[in-house]
Write an enzyme that holds these catalytic residues in place. Structure first.
Site, PDB file in Angstrom:
ATOM      1  N   GLY A 184       0.812  -1.205   0.000  1.00  0.00           N
ATOM      2  CA  GLY A 184       0.000   0.000   0.000  1.00  0.00           C
ATOM      3  C   GLY A 184       0.848   1.259   0.000  1.00  0.00           C
ATOM      4  O   GLY A 184       1.946   1.313  -0.557  1.00  0.00           O
ATOM      5  N   GLY A 419      22.061  11.593 -31.670  1.00  0.00           N
ATOM      6  CA  GLY A 419      21.611  12.223 -30.430  1.00  0.00           C
ATOM      7  C   GLY A 419      22.082  11.503 -29.196  1.00  0.00           C
ATOM      8  O   GLY A 419      22.267  12.117 -28.142  1.00  0.00           O
ATOM      9  N   ALA A 420      22.302  10.190 -29.303  1.00  0.00           N
ATOM     10  CA  ALA A 420      22.768   9.430 -28.146  1.00  0.00           C
ATOM     11  C   ALA A 420      24.163   9.893 -27.719  1.00  0.00           C
ATOM     12  O   ALA A 420      24.498   9.899 -26.533  1.00  0.00           O
ATOM     13  CB  ALA A 420      22.774   7.944 -28.457  1.00  0.00           C
TER      14      ALA A 420
END
Length: 529
Positions: A184, A419-420
């Site tokens: 929970g 982009g990496a």
């Protein structure tokens, strides 16, 4: 001293001694627990008691417990008849490798470790002390969640814990050790901390248990299948470390603490070792194939660079295509982020981006310099990656690096495409120093793909398309992908021999140790989610 004073001391002394003896008896009873059978049941589950766990965590004889005699004041549902001392949690502080650390440990033998008002107040107390003292906080979790008999008061107790977790985030190291059930809302406190350790078979974390899952979705699953250590270490990424037993787990908690500063105002502790700072790393030339298409294990590279070959991998079993590890270089803690060619060729995907981003942010928060080892072919293509948000998840890593003010050094081992390459702490996004080996290929994409795009029409119209393609591929490599292209344009600071890697990194980090970075005045940035 008057006769009256002497008489008073003489008469009072025996009573005080009896009171002290009674106090010792009471505290021993509290430590043993309310029922010997409860201790037996705990041991039968291969679980230690709260005090036994604390004895393993802290240097021998250094733990100081506070509020051991606290009791709850709740009434109703039989609680007024059950008021054990301690109220199901042990709190205090001690030394780990000679440095102060605070901790709280649920005692499952008392109300199954469930949290009520008094229990929560004790946890709040030790969290406040840890922040005030500027010392790490370790939570040893083994509880049944909120104490249902106390209703909303118990829920408010969790709210106070969560608020303190966030207030201390990036201020003091917070480590959660899962040694039993955590269900929970109780699962959110560990999720807010810096590191989560779990023990297999005995520890589980989930928001809704198997019974609720089956009732709502019809899916039948065990507690461990839903939220066990291996699930969270390999699938969800909720925990960074999983172990077979508590002793091994707590020993590694101690080791992790030895690599972290006490708080964000201190530097991580340096330890002088015997591994020479100028040691050559000749083995790297054999560990890493020159052919960018061949696989290898980046952990061999990290081990060759690190002091005595020792490093502590974080999230080892999750998102294996990137490796994040804490180690020492010349005795000083350093965070390593490295592409892993042995898994998915080292591409960046959603999980790898999240894993590395979290690690970069954690290192930056606690003044741990970053070394990035780059061998990346790009981002993982695919409909699944795009639809699940590779753009925003990749942006998390980009944001983490750009936001980091600790010393940052990047080293391109082989390929660094598109982009990496930029995201893996390139010079353009703020790396203090960028180096490359003489086999590096830094480019928008691989030569084959680039030639197919640039010379597509020429190749299609050629009498011998394959020969034309091969010619143009070689031309692209010669013009734009030779090892010194980036160095000639100042995008890397130097091209170095693999054998000089350890020496160059250590000298560079020593120079950057006094780095001061100005940050813009703002409330906080807006991190991509």
């Amino acid at each position: 001293m008057t006769i009256l004073d002497d008489l008073t001391v003489t008469q009072a002394a025996p009573d005080l001694r009896r009171a002290a003896a009674e106090l010792r008896r009471l505290k021993e009873e509290v430590s043993r627990g309310p029922d010997p059978r409860a201790t037996e049941r705990q041991h039968a589950k291969n679980k230690l008691t709260a005090h036994e766990r604390l004895d393993l965590l802290f240097d021998e004889g250094t733990f100081t417990e506070i509020e051991p005699l606290r009791r709850h004041r709740a009434v109703g549902f039989g609680l007024e008849d059950r008021k054990p001392h301690g109220d199901g949690v042990v709190i205090g502080w001690g030394l780990v490798h000679g440095r102060t650390v605070f901790a709280y440990a649920h005692d499952f033998r008392v109300f199954a470790g469930a949290l009520g008002e008094a229990h929560a107040a004790k946890v709040h107390k030790v969290m406040d002390l840890a922040e005030a003292a500027g010392a790490p906080l370790v939570s040893l979790n083994d509880g049944a969640g909120a104490r249902i008999q106390e209703g909303v008061t118990a829920l408010a107790g969790y709210g106070g814990i969560f608020r303190r977790n966030v207030a201390s985030s990036g201020v003091i190291p917070q480590i959660s050790v899962m040694l039993g059930p955590c269900a929970g809302g109780a699962a959110y406190s560990p999720a807010l901390t810096d590191f989560v350790f779990m023990v297999r078979e005995t520890a589980q974390m989930f928001i809704t248990g198997p019974d609720v899952v089956q009732a709502v979705t019809g899916e039948k699953i065990t507690h461990n299948g839903l939220g066990g250590a291996d699930v969270h270490a390999t699938t969800s990424g909720v925990c960074q470390f999983a172990y077979d037993d508590e002793a091994e787990c707590l020993e590694d908690v101690r080791f992790l603490l030895s690599l972290l500063p006490s708080n964000n105002r201190e530097m991580p502790p340096a330890v002088r070792g015997d591994d020479p700072a100028d040691r050559r790393t000749d083995a790297l030339a054999d560990l890493v194939p020159a052919d960018p298409g061949r696989s290898y294990d980046i952990r061999g590279v990290i081990g060759e660079i690190a002091d005595d070959g020792e490093f502590f991998e974080v999230h080892e079993a999750w998102a294996r295509n990137v490796v994040c590890a804490l180690t020492r270089l010349d005795g000083h803690p350093v965070g390593i982020v490295a592409n892993q060619p042995a898994s998915l060729a080292g591409v960046l995907d959603i999980h790898a981006s999240e894993k590395a981003a979290r690690f970069v942010s954690t290192c930056d928060a606690f003044n741990i310099p970053l070394v990035t080892l780059v061998d990346v072919p790009g981002f993982l293509p695919g409909v699944d990656q795009e639809h699940n948000g590779i753009i925003r998840h990749g942006a998390k890593l980009l944001y983490a690096y750009c936001n980091a003010t600790v010393p940052r050094i990047s080293l391109v081992l082989r390929k660094a495409y598109g982009g990496a390459y930029i995201v893996m702490d390139s010079r353009s996004i703020g790396a203090d120093l960028s180096f490359a080996w003489p086999t590096n290929e830094i480019a928008v994409m691989g030569a084959e793909g680039a030639a197919n795009v640039i010379f597509r029409r020429e190749i299609a119209a050629s009498d011998d398309p394959e020969a034309t393609r091969a010619q143009r591929i070689q031309e692209y490599k010669t013009e734009l992908m030779h090892p010194y292209y980036a160095a000639e344009r100042g995008l890397v600071d130097d091209v170095i021999e693999p054998a000089e890697t350890r020496r160059v990194l250590i000298r560079s980090l020593a120079m950057l140790r006094a780095k001061k970075a100005e940050v813009p005045a703002r409330k906080h940035g807006n991190v991509p989610t």
